[in-house]
Design an enzyme around this catalytic site. Structure first.
Site, mmCIF file in Angstrom:
data_model
loop_
_atom_site.group_PDB
_atom_site.id
_atom_site.type_symbol
_atom_site.label_atom_id
_atom_site.label_comp_id
_atom_site.label_asym_id
_atom_site.label_seq_id
_atom_site.Cartn_x
_atom_site.Cartn_y
_atom_site.Cartn_z
ATOM 1 N N CYS A 63 0.784 -1.246 0.000
ATOM 2 C CA CYS A 63 0.000 0.000 0.000
ATOM 3 C C CYS A 63 0.810 1.287 0.000
ATOM 4 O O CYS A 63 0.555 2.177 -0.810
ATOM 5 C CB CYS A 63 -0.912 0.035 1.221
ATOM 6 N N ARG A 90 15.300 2.418 3.162
ATOM 7 C CA ARG A 90 15.316 1.143 2.458
ATOM 8 C C ARG A 90 14.724 0.044 3.337
ATOM 9 O O ARG A 90 15.203 -1.077 3.377
ATOM 10 C CB ARG A 90 16.733 0.786 1.966
ATOM 11 N N SER A 91 13.662 0.424 4.075
ATOM 12 C CA SER A 91 12.978 -0.574 4.902
ATOM 13 C C SER A 91 12.324 -1.611 4.000
ATOM 14 O O SER A 91 12.063 -1.363 2.818
ATOM 15 C CB SER A 91 11.914 0.102 5.764
ATOM 16 N N ASP A 119 20.456 4.276 2.748
ATOM 17 C CA ASP A 119 20.139 4.020 4.154
ATOM 18 C C ASP A 119 21.437 3.901 4.933
ATOM 19 O O ASP A 119 22.520 4.136 4.371
ATOM 20 C CB ASP A 119 19.199 2.819 4.337
#
Lengths: 297, 297
Positions: B141, B177-178, B200
């Site tokens: 999402c 950059r999760s 990151d």
């Protein structure tokens, strides 16, 4: 004074058994290891895997691959019919990214039992992969190694360890609730009948049978009643478990790379198991054979 | 001075579309939300889900369940034919344990697109779930919300956004950059033709097409050439991105709950998008409809 169990002796017994069963097969099995990190513990684990494979007669290929090419390399090993088992040496990326990698390995070749498919089996105490209940589910190597070492210790003390619920009536304290060792271990011990107090920084959970609930028990109360104490705390801040805290005759096992018990723990423990490593490798070899029997034979 | 895009306006357009398509169905859809945390952002997200469902005509049931009973509750929702979508509000346990929970949700009901099944689809740029390529894969999402907001911004600037590779020739810098937002977003932008510099704490990766490689580019060099700058750094230590650093006319989007751009960023940016939230909910509703069309219709 406590008996000390050296995991390398039990590991040798398991390797002998695996070797004997492998000679019954019509082909040699091949295990592929992926090394994408320069971290020294991973390299050590890889060299132990190689030595274990040599000992039991499994072909081992260590593939050093840049981490950004690892995913493609795993895909290739997944689809190679000549590869029967895959082991990836962690850590590589962040713990969440590594979790993604673990699920990329085809669970039918995942000899470490780290895929979510296997975790679901374990947490639902679903011990078989087939409807006929002839093919056993895989268990993750390090918790399985600990369970086998504890069974050995219990047998040494005269307990019947062949029972369907060999730990019925036993209380266990585990310090560590990681997804790789502590949580699966607590579930496995509870599946075997134990009442398990699982400690970590987020608090205490009690595992009993299929139930897991939050607990208010203190460290000292848990240790006072525990027949088995397992530690896996990789921190120097951890207050070492001492003889005064434990139940007389308790079995004590440490799987952390740091010391988690005081040096005199044997004054009150019945059995002390200072490390697990060689048994982890033996269980990985045993899992390789099991996966072959389940899916490739 | 930059145009500011309010995500709630675009979210409304998407909700109208979802509502119209839902009225064509022969039944009302049901979405179940699981709240196992007392954390305030999760409660807020749950209330926004409820409002969105009310708006488009989806039945929403919020189930507050103790975290140790969550797994059984998910199992039940997975097997309930009257439940078409499931949303779980995180964080609950550790990030690794939460990753396990994400994979417990049946991917055919996982409206957030967080299941490893969907991640694999995305990272392999496999856009369909069926061999006939008629049923589109789900995208997570928040990254999807960002892609849609960037397309809106690009359309505002006169770009053709209906192209098969709408970002061909564009450079993008993403700070984050999760596994939940930054990495899937970088892959999605690269799949759309962009060259993406992903920053990151572990360093910089460059995503282009299917390729990901390590990069030595500095923050200032990346920002200087980037047509789009996306930030999602939940830390006050982050040096805010300022007008002097960016390319003139860049599109700037922040999805962190903290400010990641200086207040005067609009002096040099062409479009500024300060938040994403309402679009995330709209994409969850859109995904609910897509899963129904793919699997339940």
């Amino acid at each position: 004074v406590a008996i000390t169990i050296d995991p390398s002796e039990l590991a040798k017994d398991f390797r002998l058994d695996v070797r004997a069963r492998l000679t019954q097969l019509d082909r040699r099995l091949k295990l592929v290891g992926f090394l994408s990190t320069t971290q020294s513990p991973s390299k050590t684990y890889a060299s132990y895997t190689k030595a274990g494979c040599d000992d039991v007669g499994i072909d081992f290929e260590l593939i050093e691959v840049p981490k950004l090419e690892l995913e493609a390399a795993i895909d290739q090993a997944n689809s190679d019919p000549n590869v029967h088992g895959i082991i990836v040496y962690y850590p590589i990326f962040s713990s969440e990214h590594d979790r993604y990698i673990k699920d990329l390995v085809d669970h039918r070749k995942d000899i470490e039992g780290l895929h979510t498919y296997w975790a679901k089996k374990l947490y639902h105490n679903d011990r078989f992969v087939d409807a006929a209940r002839t093919k056993k589910a895989l268990l993750p190597c390090t918790p399985l190694a600990i369970v086998k070492l504890l069974a050995k210790a219990r047998a040494t003390l005269g307990f019947n360890t062949n029972d369907l619920r060999p730990l019925a009536g036993a209380s266990v304290t585990v310090f560590n609730r990681s997804e790789v060792v502590g949580r699966p271990l607590a579930a496995m011990l509870a599946n075997d009948g134990a009442e398990v107090y699982s400690f970590d920084v987020d608090g205490v959970l009690k595992f009993a049978g299929d139930a897991v609930e939050e607990s208010k028990i203190t460290r000292s109360a848990a240790l006072k009643v525990s027949d088995i104490v397992v530690t896996g705390v990789p921190s120097r801040e951890f207050e070492l478990v001492s003889p005064a805290e434990i139940k007389a005759g308790a079995i004590c096992l440490n799987f952390s790379t740091l010391r988690n018990f005081t040096a005199d723990i044997g004054d009150r423990a019945s059995v002390f198991i200072p490390r697990v490593g060689p048994m982890t490798v033996a269980m990985a070899l045993r899992n390789t054979l099991r996966l072959y029997e389940n899916y490739h034979a």
